[in-house]
Scaffold this motif. Sequence first.
Motif, PDB file in Angstrom:
ATOM      1  N   ALA A   1     -90.457 -24.711 -16.626  1.00  0.00           N
ATOM      2  CA  ALA A   1     -90.549 -24.811 -15.159  1.00  0.00           C
ATOM      3  C   ALA A   1     -91.358 -23.652 -14.595  1.00  0.00           C
ATOM      4  CB  ALA A   1     -89.157 -24.840 -14.542  1.00  0.00           C
ATOM      5  N   LEU A   2     -91.207 -22.461 -15.177  1.00  0.00           N
ATOM      6  CA  LEU A   2     -91.989 -21.303 -14.731  1.00  0.00           C
ATOM      7  C   LEU A   2     -93.477 -21.542 -14.948  1.00  0.00           C
ATOM      8  CD1 LEU A   2     -92.285 -18.367 -13.755  1.00  0.00           C
ATOM      9  CD2 LEU A   2     -91.937 -17.631 -16.137  1.00  0.00           C
ATOM     10  N   LEU A   3     -93.840 -22.031 -16.127  1.00  0.00           N
ATOM     11  CA  LEU A   3     -95.250 -22.312 -16.416  1.00  0.00           C
ATOM     12  C   LEU A   3     -95.800 -23.355 -15.454  1.00  0.00           C
ATOM     13  CD1 LEU A   3     -97.774 -21.963 -18.153  1.00  0.00           C
ATOM     14  CD2 LEU A   3     -96.844 -23.677 -19.727  1.00  0.00           C
ATOM     15  N   ASN A   4     -95.013 -24.385 -15.197  1.00  0.00           N
ATOM     16  CA  ASN A   4     -95.436 -25.437 -14.265  1.00  0.00           C
ATOM     17  C   ASN A   4     -95.666 -24.869 -12.859  1.00  0.00           C
ATOM     18  OD1 ASN A   4     -95.634 -28.354 -13.295  1.00  0.00           O
ATOM     19  ND2 ASN A   4     -93.911 -27.608 -12.111  1.00  0.00           N
ATOM     20  N   CYS A   5     -94.724 -24.038 -12.389  1.00  0.00           N
ATOM     21  CA  CYS A   5     -94.860 -23.436 -11.057  1.00  0.00           C
ATOM     22  C   CYS A   5     -96.086 -22.532 -10.977  1.00  0.00           C
ATOM     23  CB  CYS A   5     -93.599 -22.635 -10.703  1.00  0.00           C
ATOM     24  SG  CYS A   5     -92.177 -23.655 -10.290  1.00  0.00           S
ATOM     25  N   LEU A   6     -96.338 -21.772 -12.031  1.00  0.00           N
ATOM     26  CA  LEU A   6     -97.488 -20.865 -12.035  1.00  0.00           C
ATOM     27  C   LEU A   6     -98.803 -21.636 -11.981  1.00  0.00           C
ATOM     28  CD1 LEU A   6     -96.329 -18.202 -14.659  1.00  0.00           C
ATOM     29  CD2 LEU A   6     -96.555 -17.872 -12.192  1.00  0.00           C
TER      30      LEU A   6
ATOM     31  N   GLY B   1     -90.356 -13.509 -26.273  1.00  0.00           N
ATOM     32  CA  GLY B   1     -91.625 -13.946 -26.848  1.00  0.00           C
ATOM     33  C   GLY B   1     -92.222 -15.104 -26.072  1.00  0.00           C
ATOM     34  N   LEU B   2     -91.373 -16.067 -25.684  1.00  0.00           N
ATOM     35  CA  LEU B   2     -91.843 -17.229 -24.915  1.00  0.00           C
ATOM     36  C   LEU B   2     -92.324 -16.821 -23.526  1.00  0.00           C
ATOM     37  CD1 LEU B   2     -89.140 -19.882 -25.882  1.00  0.00           C
ATOM     38  CD2 LEU B   2     -91.572 -20.000 -26.426  1.00  0.00           C
ATOM     39  N   LEU B   3     -91.587 -15.875 -22.899  1.00  0.00           N
ATOM     40  CA  LEU B   3     -91.975 -15.396 -21.570  1.00  0.00           C
ATOM     41  C   LEU B   3     -93.349 -14.719 -21.626  1.00  0.00           C
ATOM     42  CD1 LEU B   3     -91.183 -15.040 -18.602  1.00  0.00           C
ATOM     43  CD2 LEU B   3     -90.048 -12.898 -19.242  1.00  0.00           C
ATOM     44  N   LEU B   4     -93.543 -13.911 -22.655  1.00  0.00           N
ATOM     45  CA  LEU B   4     -94.855 -13.278 -22.846  1.00  0.00           C
ATOM     46  C   LEU B   4     -95.934 -14.334 -23.047  1.00  0.00           C
ATOM     47  CD1 LEU B   4     -96.557 -10.712 -23.269  1.00  0.00           C
ATOM     48  CD2 LEU B   4     -95.951 -10.811 -25.705  1.00  0.00           C
ATOM     49  N   GLY B   5     -95.600 -15.358 -23.831  1.00  0.00           N
ATOM     50  CA  GLY B   5     -96.547 -16.454 -24.085  1.00  0.00           C
ATOM     51  C   GLY B   5     -96.927 -17.195 -22.812  1.00  0.00           C
ATOM     52  N   VAL B   6     -95.946 -17.418 -21.922  1.00  0.00           N
ATOM     53  CA  VAL B   6     -96.204 -18.106 -20.645  1.00  0.00           C
ATOM     54  C   VAL B   6     -97.186 -17.298 -19.804  1.00  0.00           C
ATOM     55  CG1 VAL B   6     -95.165 -18.689 -18.409  1.00  0.00           C
ATOM     56  CG2 VAL B   6     -94.083 -19.453 -20.517  1.00  0.00           C
ATOM     57  N   PHE B   7     -96.941 -15.971 -19.711  1.00  0.00           N
ATOM     58  CA  PHE B   7     -97.822 -15.129 -18.891  1.00  0.00           C
ATOM     59  C   PHE B   7     -99.223 -15.010 -19.500  1.00  0.00           C
ATOM     60  CE2 PHE B   7     -93.817 -13.282 -17.035  1.00  0.00           C
ATOM     61  CZ  PHE B   7     -94.050 -13.769 -15.758  1.00  0.00           C
TER      62      PHE B   7
ATOM     63  N   LEU C   1    -100.681 -17.343 -21.395  1.00  0.00           N
ATOM     64  CA  LEU C   1    -101.328 -18.639 -21.170  1.00  0.00           C
ATOM     65  C   LEU C   1    -101.802 -18.764 -19.728  1.00  0.00           C
ATOM     66  CD1 LEU C   1    -102.122 -21.418 -22.230  1.00  0.00           C
ATOM     67  CD2 LEU C   1     -99.795 -22.221 -21.752  1.00  0.00           C
ATOM     68  N   TYR C   2    -100.965 -18.325 -18.789  1.00  0.00           N
ATOM     69  CA  TYR C   2    -101.338 -18.368 -17.374  1.00  0.00           C
ATOM     70  C   TYR C   2    -102.558 -17.481 -17.108  1.00  0.00           C
ATOM     71  CZ  TYR C   2    -101.035 -17.761 -12.299  1.00  0.00           C
ATOM     72  OH  TYR C   2    -101.318 -17.714 -10.961  1.00  0.00           O
ATOM     73  N   ALA C   3    -102.557 -16.293 -17.714  1.00  0.00           N
ATOM     74  CA  ALA C   3    -103.688 -15.370 -17.540  1.00  0.00           C
ATOM     75  C   ALA C   3    -104.978 -15.975 -18.099  1.00  0.00           C
ATOM     76  CB  ALA C   3    -103.386 -14.037 -18.227  1.00  0.00           C
ATOM     77  N   ILE C   4    -104.869 -16.677 -19.231  1.00  0.00           N
ATOM     78  CA  ILE C   4    -106.042 -17.332 -19.833  1.00  0.00           C
ATOM     79  C   ILE C   4    -106.583 -18.415 -18.904  1.00  0.00           C
ATOM     80  CG2 ILE C   4    -106.785 -18.854 -21.722  1.00  0.00           C
ATOM     81  CD1 ILE C   4    -104.854 -17.257 -23.546  1.00  0.00           C
ATOM     82  N   VAL C   5    -105.666 -19.219 -18.316  1.00  0.00           N
ATOM     83  CA  VAL C   5    -106.081 -20.290 -17.394  1.00  0.00           C
ATOM     84  C   VAL C   5    -106.769 -19.694 -16.161  1.00  0.00           C
ATOM     85  CG1 VAL C   5    -105.236 -22.084 -15.823  1.00  0.00           C
ATOM     86  CG2 VAL C   5    -104.343 -21.957 -18.147  1.00  0.00           C
ATOM     87  N   VAL C   6    -106.172 -18.629 -15.601  1.00  0.00           N
ATOM     88  CA  VAL C   6    -106.739 -17.992 -14.406  1.00  0.00           C
ATOM     89  C   VAL C   6    -108.116 -17.407 -14.724  1.00  0.00           C
ATOM     90  CG1 VAL C   6    -106.493 -16.067 -12.779  1.00  0.00           C
ATOM     91  CG2 VAL C   6    -104.525 -17.506 -13.312  1.00  0.00           C
ATOM     92  N   ALA C   7    -108.179 -16.612 -15.804  1.00  0.00           N
ATOM     93  CA  ALA C   7    -109.447 -15.971 -16.169  1.00  0.00           C
ATOM     94  C   ALA C   7    -110.506 -17.011 -16.527  1.00  0.00           C
ATOM     95  CB  ALA C   7    -109.218 -15.015 -17.338  1.00  0.00           C
TER      96      ALA C   7
END
Length: 233
Positions: free
Chosen positions: A54-59, A108-114, A116-122
């Motif tokens: 849900a966090l990844l989806n919201c981001l 580990g999953l939380l780090l992975g979410v951030f 992945l989000y950073a990769i999408v943004v960049a």
Amino acid sequence: MILSPSVLAICKDAAGIAGNIFAFGLFVSPMPTFRRIIRNQSTEQFSGLPYMYALLNCLLCMWYGMPLVSSDNLLVMTVNSIGAVFQLIYIILFIVYAEKTKKLRMLGLLLGVFVLYAIVVAGSLQIIDRSVRRIFVGFLSSASLVSMFASPLFIINLVIRTKSVEFMPFYLSLSTFLMSTFFLLYGLFNSDAFVYVPNGMGTILGVVQLVLYFYYKSRSREDSREPLIVSYG
């Protein structure tokens, strides 16, 4: 009848504000679970994965709503910003009360979410053409949102199989339906397929959940009226 741009803008904002309000009902729905976790000082058999997803989806949806991607989706950004904060709080609480192995896995999953989000943004910021950037992020956020709305299919199947609404809370189903409906309208008024298509699917699933709820709730009431012992005397 064709609505004027000013009327469309008012209708869009009204639908978006209503969607934000009803989304709040979804965001607070896990609170009873976390009250139990805090009370028992343990995550027991609960899984933290739904909150992570849900966090990844919201981001992703928040990024789609930002002016750098789409300049006319401020209310998409606000609702998902609030949702991301709620999910992050739930995840932190889960990590605090989880056993060591779960704790490390969730970190580990939380780090992975951030990451992945950073990769999408960049990656999306490398796309110079704003319309192409919007399409790229729009597809990602829509795919994430569709998969989120599809998750209740398991619960729907469980309700049909068990003929019980025990695992499908009414207010959660109602909040899902209302939020999806108002963001469906928001997307239609804004002519944004990346908003109205996934929320249209969410609205349909919300209707299905509510119909099943009332059907099996009435069935259970009828069953409860039947005598436990039938006398033929």
